[in-house]
Design a protein around this motif. Structure first.
Motif, PDB file in Angstrom:
ATOM      1  N   PRO A 201       0.801  -1.224   0.000  1.00  0.00           N
ATOM      2  CA  PRO A 201       0.000   0.000   0.000  1.00  0.00           C
ATOM      3  C   PRO A 201       0.838   1.280   0.000  1.00  0.00           C
ATOM      4  N   ALA A 202       1.970   1.263   0.694  1.00  0.00           N
ATOM      5  CA  ALA A 202       2.824   2.458   0.735  1.00  0.00           C
ATOM      6  C   ALA A 202       3.343   2.807  -0.659  1.00  0.00           C
ATOM      7  N   ASP A 203       3.669   1.783  -1.446  1.00  0.00           N
ATOM      8  CA  ASP A 203       4.133   2.031  -2.813  1.00  0.00           C
ATOM      9  C   ASP A 203       3.004   2.590  -3.680  1.00  0.00           C
ATOM     10  N   ILE A 204       1.793   2.073  -3.471  1.00  0.00           N
ATOM     11  CA  ILE A 204       0.644   2.578  -4.225  1.00  0.00           C
ATOM     12  C   ILE A 204       0.381   4.038  -3.859  1.00  0.00           C
ATOM     13  N   GLU A 205       0.491   4.357  -2.583  1.00  0.00           N
ATOM     14  CA  GLU A 205       0.268   5.739  -2.143  1.00  0.00           C
ATOM     15  C   GLU A 205       1.263   6.689  -2.801  1.00  0.00           C
ATOM     16  N   LYS A 206       2.538   6.286  -2.886  1.00  0.00           N
ATOM     17  CA  LYS A 206       3.547   7.124  -3.542  1.00  0.00           C
ATOM     18  C   LYS A 206       3.225   7.305  -5.021  1.00  0.00           C
ATOM     19  N   ASP A 207       2.763   6.240  -5.649  1.00  0.00           N
ATOM     20  CA  ASP A 207       2.412   6.295  -7.062  1.00  0.00           C
ATOM     21  C   ASP A 207       1.234   7.239  -7.287  1.00  0.00           C
ATOM     22  N   LEU A 208       0.266   7.204  -6.388  1.00  0.00           N
ATOM     23  CA  LEU A 208      -0.900   8.076  -6.507  1.00  0.00           C
ATOM     24  C   LEU A 208      -0.509   9.541  -6.378  1.00  0.00           C
ATOM     25  N   ILE A 209       0.360   9.831  -5.442  1.00  0.00           N
ATOM     26  CA  ILE A 209       0.822  11.215  -5.268  1.00  0.00           C
ATOM     27  C   ILE A 209       1.511  11.697  -6.533  1.00  0.00           C
ATOM     28  N   ALA A 210       2.339  10.837  -7.119  1.00  0.00           N
ATOM     29  CA  ALA A 210       3.042  11.198  -8.351  1.00  0.00           C
ATOM     30  C   ALA A 210       2.063  11.417  -9.499  1.00  0.00           C
ATOM     31  N   ARG A 211       1.013  10.602  -9.564  1.00  0.00           N
ATOM     32  CA  ARG A 211       0.028  10.740 -10.631  1.00  0.00           C
ATOM     33  C   ARG A 211      -0.704  12.081 -10.557  1.00  0.00           C
ATOM     34  N   VAL A 212      -1.121  12.462  -9.360  1.00  0.00           N
ATOM     35  CA  VAL A 212      -1.823  13.742  -9.215  1.00  0.00           C
ATOM     36  C   VAL A 212      -0.888  14.894  -9.575  1.00  0.00           C
ATOM     37  N   ARG A 213       0.353  14.817  -9.137  1.00  0.00           N
ATOM     38  CA  ARG A 213       1.321  15.866  -9.450  1.00  0.00           C
ATOM     39  C   ARG A 213       1.516  15.965 -10.964  1.00  0.00           C
ATOM     40  N   GLU A 214       1.527  14.803 -11.639  1.00  0.00           N
ATOM     41  CA  GLU A 214       1.760  14.795 -13.081  1.00  0.00           C
ATOM     42  C   GLU A 214       0.545  15.287 -13.862  1.00  0.00           C
ATOM     43  N   GLN A 215      -0.647  14.871 -13.450  1.00  0.00           N
ATOM     44  CA  GLN A 215      -1.837  15.151 -14.246  1.00  0.00           C
ATOM     45  C   GLN A 215      -2.536  16.456 -13.869  1.00  0.00           C
ATOM     46  N   ILE A 216      -2.401  16.907 -12.644  1.00  0.00           N
ATOM     47  CA  ILE A 216      -3.017  18.169 -12.236  1.00  0.00           C
ATOM     48  C   ILE A 216      -1.963  19.243 -12.021  1.00  0.00           C
ATOM     49  N   GLY A 217      -0.805  18.841 -11.519  1.00  0.00           N
ATOM     50  CA  GLY A 217       0.285  19.786 -11.350  1.00  0.00           C
ATOM     51  C   GLY A 217       0.650  20.021  -9.905  1.00  0.00           C
ATOM     52  N   PRO A 218       1.838  20.612  -9.690  1.00  0.00           N
ATOM     53  CA  PRO A 218       2.286  20.893  -8.321  1.00  0.00           C
ATOM     54  C   PRO A 218       1.345  21.835  -7.575  1.00  0.00           C
ATOM     55  N   VAL A 219       0.548  22.630  -8.323  1.00  0.00           N
ATOM     56  CA  VAL A 219      -0.352  23.588  -7.687  1.00  0.00           C
ATOM     57  C   VAL A 219      -1.337  22.895  -6.753  1.00  0.00           C
ATOM     58  N   ALA A 220      -1.633  21.621  -7.012  1.00  0.00           N
ATOM     59  CA  ALA A 220      -2.583  20.900  -6.169  1.00  0.00           C
ATOM     60  C   ALA A 220      -2.031  20.630  -4.780  1.00  0.00           C
ATOM     61  N   ALA A 221      -0.709  20.660  -4.632  1.00  0.00           N
ATOM     62  CA  ALA A 221      -0.065  20.378  -3.341  1.00  0.00           C
ATOM     63  C   ALA A 221      -0.548  19.059  -2.760  1.00  0.00           C
ATOM     64  N   PHE A 222      -0.692  18.057  -3.634  1.00  0.00           N
ATOM     65  CA  PHE A 222      -1.203  16.753  -3.202  1.00  0.00           C
ATOM     66  C   PHE A 222      -0.033  15.898  -2.729  1.00  0.00           C
ATOM     67  N   ARG A 223       0.074  15.733  -1.425  1.00  0.00           N
ATOM     68  CA  ARG A 223       1.198  15.002  -0.855  1.00  0.00           C
ATOM     69  C   ARG A 223       0.772  13.898   0.101  1.00  0.00           C
ATOM     70  N   LEU A 224      -0.535  13.666   0.200  1.00  0.00           N
ATOM     71  CA  LEU A 224      -0.998  12.703   1.192  1.00  0.00           C
ATOM     72  C   LEU A 224      -2.081  11.803   0.606  1.00  0.00           C
ATOM     73  N   ALA A 225      -1.745  10.531   0.420  1.00  0.00           N
ATOM     74  CA  ALA A 225      -2.703   9.499   0.024  1.00  0.00           C
ATOM     75  C   ALA A 225      -2.693   8.418   1.097  1.00  0.00           C
ATOM     76  N   ILE A 226      -3.859   8.051   1.578  1.00  0.00           N
ATOM     77  CA  ILE A 226      -3.967   7.112   2.698  1.00  0.00           C
ATOM     78  C   ILE A 226      -4.844   5.934   2.283  1.00  0.00           C
ATOM     79  N   THR A 227      -4.330   4.728   2.437  1.00  0.00           N
ATOM     80  CA  THR A 227      -5.095   3.527   2.133  1.00  0.00           C
ATOM     81  C   THR A 227      -5.943   3.133   3.337  1.00  0.00           C
ATOM     82  N   VAL A 228      -7.230   2.907   3.106  1.00  0.00           N
ATOM     83  CA  VAL A 228      -8.148   2.490   4.175  1.00  0.00           C
ATOM     84  C   VAL A 228      -8.939   1.272   3.692  1.00  0.00           C
ATOM     85  N   GLY A 229      -9.542   0.570   4.650  1.00  0.00           N
ATOM     86  CA  GLY A 229     -10.296  -0.626   4.299  1.00  0.00           C
ATOM     87  C   GLY A 229     -11.666  -0.330   3.722  1.00  0.00           C
TER      88      GLY A 229
END
Length: 648
Positions: free
Chosen positions: A572-600
């Motif tokens: 899950p930690a690897d998926i969270e890092k990948d998700l953060i990178a995806r948002v940064r790539e597709q929306i941009g650094p302006v989103a300041a998206f640095r936190l993805a949390i996996t929940v059940g």
């Protein structure tokens, strides 16, 4: 925004510019009253309308002010009179009790006539209120139609709703009678309703007559002098030959009151008038959903929601179709193939459900291994509403079912679709992420804080120019002032939807979330819905939610919660890092998206809406209360623990 009331034209794509939809919308634009006069011909009137709209009546005007009719007659009697009484009206399928039942229009008429006679004997007359606090069983629908038959007003409250919430609705409606069942059945438990109702009546200091439908899974104790056995009274009335005729009411008289949460803590009683509602539903069944009399239409919802009122009960029955009452879940009763079984077994022509149901099915059965055993050849269309349909879910459903997947957008207040893709007029080109175009009757504008229309592709508040079309709320129950203040004052001349989005250059509407879901990151207005699209596109993600968390430097920063598909083995930690990178790539650094949390699991209401507002309060350390409509209270504890584990 223009100062006049001329409806703006939704320029549709070149493929749809000369479509039947464009022609219908143009007819409405040219002469709204004539458009709705023609539509009113689909309804049986006691006194047909000679006036279509009176701008001087009510808060913003009233539809069909001099007409009279009866909703129960339109839903049942007229089909029997037309010789179609042997056709199935209701198919009841209950995997939680392992029972099924088919009720013909003849049978439904008999049941409704008799129960209406019982209610009349209990003192219910035209204009009285009756609360219905029941599970998803045929008797709940029979109760609604029996109340309407008497010209009374029903108010459906979710069976199992907490006593304090039920008490506020009892206090507000002052019901003459309450219809209830002894219990509701969940996949893992039986919920006794009567103790909750008894406590609500104590809190409300009320003593209406109570009619109890006893279920074998848990029988209820009856209070002498107040409570009555449903089956006993109905049987005695039937033996005595009692039968209540339909009572004509004014088209502007309320058919029902349906409560929606209020920002002040006091629920808002949305009023639905009778004539305009029936006309609007009849128009949609033919033109939006493309359902013919005799075909099976399944809305996988609950009668406690507006979707259940409109498209489990009144819409299909007014249309002379067969409706499905399903007492179960999309997964777990018994598995993720439950929906496919129902569709195949009853030859369902169209399914209407919430995107969250599809996400739950996809999470449990991502490769659709449970689909092949069932014959879905009669299923023509899948309709989605209730929350934003992310493109990834829409595309998965389209590829899985090989049929059009139609997102449409509406609210408790409107009673039917504001925007949609009118299948009955010819499917317009689908754009994933868009609920397509405004329906005739709705003049939808995108405006800024100053009530000025914004350019295409620009995010803004979504409003509807007045008057609202037939079927929409004329006011709130006994509270015109709250209606004006809450819906009509912020954008003069328009109804505030409290949703945000944009209109593209083809006139398609994109709903990006509630206005509360537009977050301000260092001065940039960003849509959490856009970020959710990116997260949902990840192959490991089953569903997700993004909220804005208070930040001392940027004002707000986004935080994404994701639920992974069954069978995912990646860290899950690897998926969270990948998700953060995806948002940064597709929306941009302006989103300041640095936190993805996996929940059940994500906290949701019983209709599947994600409780983003409550999640945000937990994240911001604000006081919060348990929402009355929550499906699984422990899911909020999991969110709190997940935030804590990430130092929040």
């Amino acid at each position: 925004m223009t100062a006049d009331n001329t409806p703006s034209s939704p320029d549709v794509t070149p493929e749809g510019a000369n479509s039947a939809y464009a022609q219908a919308y143009a007819r409405w634009q040219a002469d709204p009253e004539e458009f709705w006069r023609e539509a009113s011909g689909a309804i049986s009137w006691v006194r047909a309308p000679s006036r279509i709209f009176d701008p001087q009546e009510g808060v913003y005007g009233r539809w069909f002010p001099d007409a009279t009719l009866n909703a129960s007659y339109n839903a049942i009697d007229r089909h029997v009179d037309a010789g179609r009484g042997s056709q199935p009206a209701i198919i009841y399928d209950s995997p939680v009790t392992d029972s099924k039942r088919v009720i013909s229009y003849n049978g439904l008429l008999s049941e409704v006539q008799t129960l209406a006679a019982v209610l009349a004997d209990l003192g219910v007359t035209q204009g009285d209120r009756v609360i219905i606090y029941m599970p998803m069983i045929p008797e709940a629908v029979i109760g609604m139609l029996a109340v309407a038959r008497l010209g009374a007003i029903h108010s459906v409250v979710f069976g199992g709703f907490a006593a304090p919430e039920l008490a506020t609705r009892i206090e507000d409606t002052e019901p003459k009678v309450i219809l209830t069942a002894s219990c509701g059945i969940e996949p893992s438990r039986v919920v006794a309703y009567k103790p909750l109702l008894d406590e609500a009546l104590r809190l409300a200091d009320a003593r209406p007559a109570v009619l109890v439908f006893q279920r074998p899974q848990a029988r209820a104790e009856l209070v002498e002098g107040r409570d009555h056995d449903w089956a006993g009274l109905v049987e005695r009335a039937r033996e005595a030959g009692l039968s209540a005729p339909p009572v004509p009411v004014k088209a502007t008289d309320p058919l029902y009151i349906l409560y929606t949460s209020g920002t002040t803590g006091k629920p808002k009683g949305v009023v639905r008038d009778t004539g305009g509602y029936l006309v609007a539903l009849a128009w949609t069944m033919k033109n939006l959903y493309d359902i013919k009399p005799g075909e099976v239409f399944w809305t996988a919802s609950d009668i406690g929601w507006v979707v259940g009122h409109s498209y489990i009960v009144y819409g299909p029955l007014i249309n002379g179709s067969t409706t499905v009452i399903y007492e179960g879940k999309p997964v777990g009763t018994p598995d993720a193939g439950a929906f496919w079984r129902v569709i195949g077994e009853y030859n369902v022509a169209a399914l209407f459900t919430a995107p969250t149901a599809l996400r739950a099915i996809r999470k449990e059965d991502p490769h659709s291994k449970l689909l092949p055993p069932y014959d879905l050849s009669k299923l023509r269309t899948l309709f989605l509403a209730g929350e934003r349909a992310d493109p990834d879910t829409v595309n998965w459903a389209r590829d899985t079912l090989k049929i059009p997947v139609i997102d449409h957008w509406w609210q408790t207040e409107t009673g039917w679709a504001i925007t949609g893709n009118p299948v009955g007029l010819g499917v317009l080109p689908v754009k994933a992420g868009s609920s397509t175009v405004p329906m005739p009757g709705y003049d939808v504008r995108i405006v800024d804080e100053g009530n000025n229309e914004v350019p295409a592709e620009t995010m803004g508040s979504i409003v509807i120019r007045l008057p609202l079309p037939p079927g929409c709320l004329p006011t709130l129950w006994r509270n015109d002032e709250r209606f004006r203040d809450g819906y009509l004052s912020e954008f003069p001349g328009a109804y505030k939807t409290s949703d945000a989005g944009f209109k593209d250059r083809d006139g398609y509407i994109f709903i990006m979330g509630r206005t509360d879901d537009i977050i301000n990151v260092a001065g940039h207005r960003l849509s959490t819905g856009g970020m959710e699209e990116v997260l949902a596109s990840h192959p490991a993600v089953a569903e997700c939610a993004v909220i804005g968390i208070a930040d001392s430097l940027k004002g707000e920063v986004p935080c994404g919660f994701v639920v992974l598909k069954s069978g995912v083995t990646d860290n899950p930690a690897d998926i969270e890092k990948d998700l953060i990178a995806r948002v940064r790539e597709q929306i941009g650094p302006v989103a300041a998206f640095r936190l993805a949390i996996t929940v059940g699991r994500l906290p949701k209401t019983r209709s599947g809406k994600i409780l983003r507002g409550t999640m945000k309060k937990i994240a911001d350390g604000q006081a919060w209360s348990l929402p009355a409509t929550i499906e699984d209270p422990q899911s909020l504890d999991e969110i709190a623990e997940a935030l804590k584990s990430h130092g929040l």
